[in-house]
Design an enzyme around this catalytic site. Structure first.
Site, PDB file in Angstrom:
ATOM      1  N   GLY A  66     -47.500 -16.210 -16.249  1.00  0.00           N
ATOM      2  CA  GLY A  66     -46.533 -17.295 -16.428  1.00  0.00           C
ATOM      3  C   GLY A  66     -46.900 -18.477 -15.547  1.00  0.00           C
ATOM      4  O   GLY A  66     -48.029 -18.567 -15.039  1.00  0.00           O
TER       5      GLY A  66
ATOM      6  N   SER B 279     -52.229  -9.944 -17.437  1.00  0.00           N
ATOM      7  CA  SER B 279     -50.924 -10.325 -17.975  1.00  0.00           C
ATOM      8  C   SER B 279     -50.443  -9.374 -19.059  1.00  0.00           C
ATOM      9  O   SER B 279     -51.207  -8.966 -19.934  1.00  0.00           O
ATOM     10  CB  SER B 279     -51.018 -11.755 -18.528  1.00  0.00           C
ATOM     11  OG  SER B 279     -49.788 -12.135 -19.085  1.00  0.00           O
TER      12      SER B 279
ATOM     13  N   GLY C 130     -34.405 -27.523 -19.299  1.00  0.00           N
ATOM     14  CA  GLY C 130     -33.950 -28.827 -18.796  1.00  0.00           C
ATOM     15  C   GLY C 130     -34.934 -29.664 -18.047  1.00  0.00           C
ATOM     16  O   GLY C 130     -35.000 -30.875 -18.267  1.00  0.00           O
TER      17      GLY C 130
ATOM     18  N   PHE D  85     -28.711 -33.781 -13.130  1.00  0.00           N
ATOM     19  CA  PHE D  85     -28.582 -32.338 -13.280  1.00  0.00           C
ATOM     20  C   PHE D  85     -27.542 -31.840 -12.297  1.00  0.00           C
ATOM     21  O   PHE D  85     -27.226 -32.532 -11.324  1.00  0.00           O
ATOM     22  CB  PHE D  85     -29.940 -31.676 -12.996  1.00  0.00           C
ATOM     23  CG  PHE D  85     -30.478 -30.880 -14.157  1.00  0.00           C
ATOM     24  CD1 PHE D  85     -30.617 -31.463 -15.400  1.00  0.00           C
ATOM     25  CD2 PHE D  85     -30.857 -29.553 -13.999  1.00  0.00           C
ATOM     26  CE1 PHE D  85     -31.116 -30.734 -16.466  1.00  0.00           C
ATOM     27  CE2 PHE D  85     -31.364 -28.821 -15.058  1.00  0.00           C
ATOM     28  CZ  PHE D  85     -31.497 -29.409 -16.294  1.00  0.00           C
TER      29      PHE D  85
ATOM     30  N   ALA E 206     -49.451  -3.861 -15.513  1.00  0.00           N
ATOM     31  CA  ALA E 206     -49.697  -3.276 -14.201  1.00  0.00           C
ATOM     32  C   ALA E 206     -48.687  -2.164 -13.979  1.00  0.00           C
ATOM     33  O   ALA E 206     -47.483  -2.356 -14.193  1.00  0.00           O
ATOM     34  CB  ALA E 206     -49.568  -4.336 -13.115  1.00  0.00           C
TER      35      ALA E 206
ATOM     36  N   GLN F 224     -28.070 -15.394 -10.528  1.00  0.00           N
ATOM     37  CA  GLN F 224     -27.450 -16.576 -11.136  1.00  0.00           C
ATOM     38  C   GLN F 224     -26.961 -16.281 -12.554  1.00  0.00           C
ATOM     39  O   GLN F 224     -27.712 -15.791 -13.388  1.00  0.00           O
ATOM     40  CB  GLN F 224     -28.455 -17.721 -11.200  1.00  0.00           C
ATOM     41  CG  GLN F 224     -27.850 -18.963 -11.840  1.00  0.00           C
ATOM     42  CD  GLN F 224     -28.622 -20.217 -11.492  1.00  0.00           C
ATOM     43  OE1 GLN F 224     -29.617 -20.530 -12.135  1.00  0.00           O
ATOM     44  NE2 GLN F 224     -28.181 -20.920 -10.470  1.00  0.00           N
TER      45      GLN F 224
ATOM     46  N   HIS G 201     -25.777 -18.195 -15.692  1.00  0.00           N
ATOM     47  CA  HIS G 201     -25.774 -19.558 -16.247  1.00  0.00           C
ATOM     48  C   HIS G 201     -24.465 -19.756 -16.984  1.00  0.00           C
ATOM     49  O   HIS G 201     -24.048 -18.894 -17.752  1.00  0.00           O
ATOM     50  CB  HIS G 201     -26.956 -19.756 -17.202  1.00  0.00           C
ATOM     51  CG  HIS G 201     -27.249 -21.204 -17.472  1.00  0.00           C
ATOM     52  ND1 HIS G 201     -26.448 -21.980 -18.261  1.00  0.00           N
ATOM     53  CD2 HIS G 201     -28.235 -22.014 -17.030  1.00  0.00           C
ATOM     54  CE1 HIS G 201     -26.950 -23.213 -18.305  1.00  0.00           C
ATOM     55  NE2 HIS G 201     -28.028 -23.251 -17.561  1.00  0.00           N
TER      56      HIS G 201
ATOM     57  N   LEU H 120     -30.151 -19.519 -23.912  1.00  0.00           N
ATOM     58  CA  LEU H 120     -29.787 -20.600 -22.994  1.00  0.00           C
ATOM     59  C   LEU H 120     -29.443 -21.898 -23.729  1.00  0.00           C
ATOM     60  O   LEU H 120     -30.161 -22.325 -24.627  1.00  0.00           O
ATOM     61  CB  LEU H 120     -30.970 -20.859 -22.061  1.00  0.00           C
ATOM     62  CG  LEU H 120     -30.826 -22.024 -21.075  1.00  0.00           C
ATOM     63  CD1 LEU H 120     -29.704 -21.765 -20.099  1.00  0.00           C
ATOM     64  CD2 LEU H 120     -32.135 -22.249 -20.344  1.00  0.00           C
TER      65      LEU H 120
ATOM     66  N   GLU I 241     -28.581 -26.918 -19.125  1.00  0.00           N
ATOM     67  CA  GLU I 241     -27.720 -27.785 -18.330  1.00  0.00           C
ATOM     68  C   GLU I 241     -27.905 -29.248 -18.729  1.00  0.00           C
ATOM     69  O   GLU I 241     -27.033 -30.086 -18.508  1.00  0.00           O
ATOM     70  CB  GLU I 241     -28.111 -27.590 -16.863  1.00  0.00           C
ATOM     71  CG  GLU I 241     -27.173 -28.189 -15.872  1.00  0.00           C
ATOM     72  CD  GLU I 241     -27.445 -27.607 -14.485  1.00  0.00           C
ATOM     73  OE1 GLU I 241     -27.436 -26.370 -14.336  1.00  0.00           O
ATOM     74  OE2 GLU I 241     -27.667 -28.396 -13.564  1.00  0.00           O
TER      75      GLU I 241
ATOM     76  N   ARG J 187     -24.203 -24.279 -10.809  1.00  0.00           N
ATOM     77  CA  ARG J 187     -24.024 -23.277 -11.858  1.00  0.00           C
ATOM     78  C   ARG J 187     -23.044 -22.170 -11.492  1.00  0.00           C
ATOM     79  O   ARG J 187     -22.289 -21.705 -12.345  1.00  0.00           O
ATOM     80  CB  ARG J 187     -25.383 -22.666 -12.196  1.00  0.00           C
ATOM     81  CG  ARG J 187     -26.266 -23.657 -12.903  1.00  0.00           C
ATOM     82  CD  ARG J 187     -27.652 -23.135 -13.120  1.00  0.00           C
ATOM     83  NE  ARG J 187     -28.412 -24.087 -13.924  1.00  0.00           N
ATOM     84  CZ  ARG J 187     -29.708 -23.969 -14.195  1.00  0.00           C
ATOM     85  NH1 ARG J 187     -30.390 -22.954 -13.709  1.00  0.00           N
ATOM     86  NH2 ARG J 187     -30.309 -24.860 -14.936  1.00  0.00           N
TER      87      ARG J 187
ATOM     88  N   HIS K 178     -29.021 -15.441 -15.755  1.00  0.00           N
ATOM     89  CA  HIS K 178     -30.052 -16.433 -16.046  1.00  0.00           C
ATOM     90  C   HIS K 178     -31.231 -16.360 -15.089  1.00  0.00           C
ATOM     91  O   HIS K 178     -32.369 -16.563 -15.488  1.00  0.00           O
ATOM     92  CB  HIS K 178     -29.432 -17.828 -15.981  1.00  0.00           C
ATOM     93  CG  HIS K 178     -30.402 -18.922 -16.301  1.00  0.00           C
ATOM     94  ND1 HIS K 178     -31.122 -18.954 -17.469  1.00  0.00           N
ATOM     95  CD2 HIS K 178     -30.777 -20.028 -15.604  1.00  0.00           C
ATOM     96  CE1 HIS K 178     -31.886 -20.042 -17.482  1.00  0.00           C
ATOM     97  NE2 HIS K 178     -31.719 -20.695 -16.352  1.00  0.00           N
TER      98      HIS K 178
ATOM     99  N   ARG L  48     -29.351 -21.137  -7.114  1.00  0.00           N
ATOM    100  CA  ARG L  48     -30.426 -22.080  -7.422  1.00  0.00           C
ATOM    101  C   ARG L  48     -29.901 -23.268  -8.223  1.00  0.00           C
ATOM    102  O   ARG L  48     -29.078 -23.094  -9.106  1.00  0.00           O
ATOM    103  CB  ARG L  48     -31.515 -21.380  -8.237  1.00  0.00           C
ATOM    104  CG  ARG L  48     -32.638 -22.292  -8.657  1.00  0.00           C
ATOM    105  CD  ARG L  48     -33.732 -21.559  -9.397  1.00  0.00           C
ATOM    106  NE  ARG L  48     -33.348 -21.095 -10.720  1.00  0.00           N
ATOM    107  CZ  ARG L  48     -33.241 -21.873 -11.802  1.00  0.00           C
ATOM    108  NH1 ARG L  48     -33.445 -23.178 -11.727  1.00  0.00           N
ATOM    109  NH2 ARG L  48     -32.902 -21.349 -12.970  1.00  0.00           N
TER     110      ARG L  48
END
Lengths: 255, 566
Positions: free
Chosen positions: B12, B33, B47, B116, B156, B229, B231, B241, B244, B275, B340, B375
């Site tokens: 990622g 990966s 966002g 935001f 992994a 968190q 959301h 999602l 925001e 949030r 989230h 966050r």
């Protein structure tokens, strides 16, 4: 509040009505010594259910030998492209209600099958990589300004999620092993028109696009790519634009 | 056996940024990966990415960004790390622009910035409402340009150690089903968050937290895991999602009486409060009977007008239409809170080093900590590029002076993993075997109902007990009804479930111990923040009987904790 376990819709009740749909899945296991066959599963139906929801129901509750790729379930990762009732689609965004009481799922055509709905995407990725799908930064790239009209030209092409649906659907790519195909040419166009790239690279992109075997002239404008693109990118139109770029460059002597 | 200087686990955004950095510093680097990198969950970020560029308001500064982050974190973030993070942000985002991220632009061609939640200035740079996709693909493209080695579709399964030092991983090749050993002088974990330990989450199916579990099992503590968190606005039904950005652009939240209820909870910031506050407010409205169908509230963006919706929020419009049958140009979107983001993770310093030699971590699987107890939106993509780069830097410079690992420990590790797989497959043939998917679903229900938005002693104690029983059932009775080698999805899912349960247990145990409310951790029986006793980080160390908890003070530099009001 009602909380279901992990499923398609955590907040939406599963089943209930007793209604079912038939999922017809093309199965193939290279370890079995048996050729491909179709297997039917009866899957409980609920409104709002996607094809991926149904496949995950099969995997978790009915048949753990089923193989498929999936991840984001919101049409942005490109994992779950497959043939659904004869057409390339993302399983995660396809509503069962949209496609009918019997849903047939097959692996993407034009790519070797690894197992069940999982295909070998390496041949597609090789084509993508051959199109230099990356920006080669300018050396003088401080203080970048991108005019809104230039941004508009590469904005849509940069939405590509590399799902391979277009490549799978393209008749030209099917008949010509050298042809880069719609997604790769779309990427070529996307970087060609981006002024943040080192200008000395641009002619090379156009030379690739102009290649007699691999490039834009092998596009027969069937526009199957544009039909199936889940991101509505219209690669057929990008290729047409790229053709114009190539011709302009030839006329002006840039390539 | 493959050998590399630096092995990054996870393709990622954080993993690729680490790999790019290691490659640029001359290391021999490879990325292992689970999925092809462009399938990673980073693509789902919508966002934007924060940096005090000052394009929308020249009076913004990195110090303001740092302060907003710390206040948003309810003062649990380490302030030295946040300062460096907010300062680095500017160069990291400009660098992304040079590498080709299709950022949305201002009229004069600069990177556009939008307001935001929890931010005092419009500071969030964006690519319409699919910023994660844009940034992630750009990093993958640059990785291809640099010729980084990829081992795709490998999961992994164990971090291999020689004495105290991590020297590589044992992984399963999904395509062949074979176990493979990867030796490295430095291993960077960048495996993402743990959303799927909850029944309702915006996260992709592969955000299991399995990578966190591997590091935890290898002796690295997990930090601040109780801070999860939720959301505020996920689509009712699928929990996809709804960015925001929808509120940043002017969307409002309405209850079943048509009231903008945020006026009751955050009169100043309204819908753009952080949030945790918005999520609790929505949940409370629903619990008190002011929701719709006892499940959700309305997010109304119709006031933005068609043009602005199609220009700034095209993905939101399409997602609502596809997955909820709602045309957001003309009708409100049904939304409810859902998991989230995992604020906690593998404990690292601000250079991505863990306390285990040879092991590094970055991105959502790591905890530096810059997000503390909550966050802010736009700070996670940033975390991936800032700390991905730093982890790549540390790993490659440490690898330069480390020696190549011997192969002995890998043989033993492969035997252990083989035994784990063997047990799962063997039991799958028995009638009474537990279906790992059912165990996973039970865990997800326990986490959502008892370790969710509102928590208390009774629920949390019950959750810990239930998770321990699920754990026992997994290790003693789970079986996979699929024994094939080729692309065995059920086997991979069953293996990951073992890791998920231990991660869930770390979350629940940390939450039970923390007798205060801070940021996203809300205890109805201890509704106040308690700086005297709890201004400290939780560190969970793995034992088979459950986590052992330790604590570490928070680093405060220039912003002493104050009451958090919006």
């Amino acid at each position: 509040m009602r909380v279901e376990g992990e499923g398609g819709g955590a907040g939406v009740p599963a089943g209930g009505s007793g209604e079912t749909v038939v999922f017809r899945v093309r199965r193939y296991d290279p370890e079995s010594g048996v050729g491909p066959y179709y297997q039917e599963y009866e899957v409980p139906y609920r409104p709002g259910m996607t094809v991926l929801d149904g496949l995950l129901h099969i995997l978790r509750e009915v048949d753990q030998t089923l193989s498929l790729r999936y991840s984001c379930r919101q049409k942005i990762c490109g994992s779950c492209a497959m043939l659904i009732n004869g057409r390339e689609r993302l399983a995660c965004e396809t509503q069962v209600a949209e496609v009918g009481r019997t849903v047939t799922m097959e692996p993407l055509p034009h790519l070797p099958v690894i197992k069940d709905l999982v295909v070998d995407v390496e041949p597609f990725l090789d084509k993508m990589k051959a199109s230099m799908p990356y920006l080669i930064p300018r050396s003088d790239s401080e203080n970048i300004r991108v005019p809104p009209e230039e941004f508009e030209r590469y904005r849509v092409a940069s939405d590509c999620i590399w799902c391979a649906a277009c490549y799978s659907a393209c008749p030209a790519a099917y008949s010509n092993p050298y042809y880069l195909g719609p997604a790769a040419l779309g990427q070529l166009f996307r970087f060609e028109v981006d002024s943040r790239e080192d200008p000395s690279v641009k002619p090379l992109r156009l030379v690739i696009a102009d290649d007699d075997c691999a490039g834009v002239w092998r596009c027969h404008q069937a526009h199957a790519c544009s039909e199936v693109c889940p991101k509505h990118i219209n690669p057929g139109e990008l290729i047409a634009e790229l053709k114009r770029e190539v011709l302009r460059a030839r006329i002006s002597g840039r390539i | 056996m493959e050998r590399h200087g630096v092995l990054v686990v996870g393709g990622g955004l954080a993993g690729l940024r680490a790999a790019v950095e290691a490659k640029l510093s001359g290391a021999d680097v490879a990325v292992l990966s689970l999925v092809y990198p462009m399938r990673s969950h980073s693509v789902a970020a919508q966002g934007g990415i924060n940096a005090a560029l000052g394009n929308a308001d020249p009076t913004d500064s990195w110090e303001r960004h740092a302060f907003d982050t710390i206040k948003g974190a309810d003062y649990l973030a380490d302030q030295d790390a946040v300062e460096e993070y907010a300062r680095d942000a500017i160069e990291r985002v400009l660098e992304l622009d040079r590498w080709g991220v299709p950022f949305s632009r201002t009229e004069d061609g600069r990177i556009a910035q939008r307001p935001f939640g929890g931010a005092a200035f419009p500071r969030t740079c964006y690519a319409a409402d699919h910023t994660g996709h844009a940034v992630m693909h750009t990093l993958y493209q640059q990785s291809l340009r640099l010729g980084i080695t990829f081992y795709d579709e490998r999961v992994a399964l164990k971090l291999v150690k020689e004495g105290e030092r991590v020297v590589g991983v044992v992984a399963m090749n999904l395509r062949t089903g074979e176990l493979e050993s990867y030796a490295a002088r430095a291993v960077v974990m960048a495996t993402g968050g743990a959303g799927r330990i909850y029944a309702r989450t915006t996260n992709s199916h592969h955000s299991t937290g399995f990578g966190m579990a591997l590091a935890y099992w290898a002796g690295a503590p997990l930090e601040d895991m109780e801070f999860i968190q939720f959301h505020p606005t996920t689509l009712y039904g699928t929990n996809i999602l709804i960015s925001e950005a929808a509120r940043g652009e002017g969307g409002v939240l309405l209850n079943n009486r048509g009231e903008r209820f945020m006026a009751r909870y955050a009169p100043e910031k309204m819908e753009l409060a952080p949030r945790d506050i918005v999520a609790r407010s929505i949940y409370r409205e629903v619990l008190e009977g002011r929701g719709f169908e006892g499940e959700y509230v309305h997010l109304d963006i119709t006031g933005l007008g068609e043009d602005r919706i199609m220009e700034r929020l095209p993905q939101i419009w399409e997602l609502a239409l596809k997955f909820a049958g709602v045309d957001a140009r003309y009708e409100p979107i049904p939304v409810q809170p859902g998991h989230h983001y995992t604020m906690g993770g593998i404990d690292t310093d601000k250079h991505g080093r863990t306390e285990v030699p040879g092991l590094y971590a970055a991105g959502e699987c790591a905890c530096v900590s810059v997000h503390g107890a909550n966050r802010l939106g736009g700070n996670s993509l940033l975390e991936c590029v800032v700390f991905g780069k730093r982890a790549g830097e540390s790993a490659s410079s440490d690898a330069a002076s480390a020696s190549d690992p011997p192969s002995g420990p890998f043989e033993e590790a492969e035997r252990e993993v083989e035994a784990w797989i063997g047990r799962l497959v063997e039991r799958g043939g028995e009638e009474r075997a537990e279906n790992p998917y059912h165990l996973r679903a039970e865990m997800q229900r326990v986490m959502w109902e008892k370790v969710g938005i509102f928590r208390d002693e009774e629920g949390l104690s019950a959750a810990v007990a239930e998770l321990k029983s699920i754990r026992k059932r997994y290790w003693e009775g789970a079986g996979v009804r699929s024994g094939g080698k080729t692309f065995n999805v059920a086997l991979y899912d069953a293996l990951a479930t073992g890791g998920m349960i231990d991660v869930a247990l770390a979350v629940a145990s940390g939450a039970l111990a923390r007798r205060e409310s801070r940021g996203a951790h809300y205890r109805t029986d201890y509704p106040r923040r308690d700086d005297e006793n709890w201004l400290k980080h939780t560190l969970a160390r793995f034992t088979p009987d459950g986590p052992v908890l330790e604590y570490r003070p928070v680093v405060i530099t220039r912003w002493p904790p104050r009451e958090r009001k919006y």
